[in-house]
Enzyme design. Structure first.
Site: not given
Length: 194
Positions: A28, A51-52, A63, A66, A76, A136, A147, A173-174
């Site tokens: 599971e 939200q997934d 990444r 954030h 998350k 996530y 953001d 952006k990162d």
């Protein structure tokens, strides 16, 4: 499932119970009932995921780090379903005894581990395999106007991303996030984020 507490309160590693035989395996990946029984008990409140998300990245992609600013903060629950990543949560709550500290964990398709990143933490990962598919769950919807981020390349954080500098791939952006020393956190340890 087994819940492993880390050196930073409320940052948790979750190991599902995996059933294996000659045909393969079954587990599971998420049960709200079990999550509430085991994780919410530790946290002192429930989490309602809304939200997934899923990303696919190649080796060297990093990444992060954030977060979403209040009032749209997010927790998350993350996992790697293909490949291997180094996943990191950094405490960015002003006044926290662990401010600027991090927890890092390898998430792989073989260990099936999940990592719970609470609100008030910056989150990021580095892809250590040729390809990684990363999933996530979030307890708040994505709000682009909220953001935020801190630099994933900030040496003061002391994170060993396990990727040679010449192999790192970052989004535009990162590359623009502030270093922790120049960062004005919107989170305060004394203000509830839930």
């Amino acid at each position: 499932m087994e819940v492993i507490q880390t050196e930073i309160k409320d940052v948790l590693i979750i190991e599902p119970r995996v059933f294996k035989d000659a045909r393969g395996y079954f587990f599971e990946s998420f049960s709200q009932r079990e999550f509430d029984e085991k994780v919410a008990t530790i946290l002192g409140h429930t989490i309602n995921f809304v939200q997934d998300n899923e990303s696919m990245s190649s080796y060297g992609v990093m990444r992060g780090l954030h977060f979403q600013r209040p009032p749209y903060t997010q927790s998350k629950l993350v996992r790697c379903v293909r490949g291997k990543v180094l996943d990191v949560a950094v405490d960015i709550r002003k006044g926290s005894p662990t401010y600027g500290k991090h927890v890092a964990v390898e998430l792989t398709e073989d260990n099936h581990r999940q990592f719970f990143v609470p609100r008030g933490f910056a989150h990021g990962f580095a892809v250590l395999s040729d390809i990684a598919i990363f999933q996530y769950k979030c307890d708040e919807f994505y709000h682009p106007e909220a953001d935020g981020g801190i630099s994933i390349a900030d040496d003061s954080l002391g994170i060993d991303w396990k990727i040679p500098t010449d192999k790192v791939l970052l989004s535009d952006k990162d590359t623009k996030h502030a270093l922790l020393k120049d960062f004005d956190s919107p989170f305060d340890i004394n203000v509830s984020l839930y």
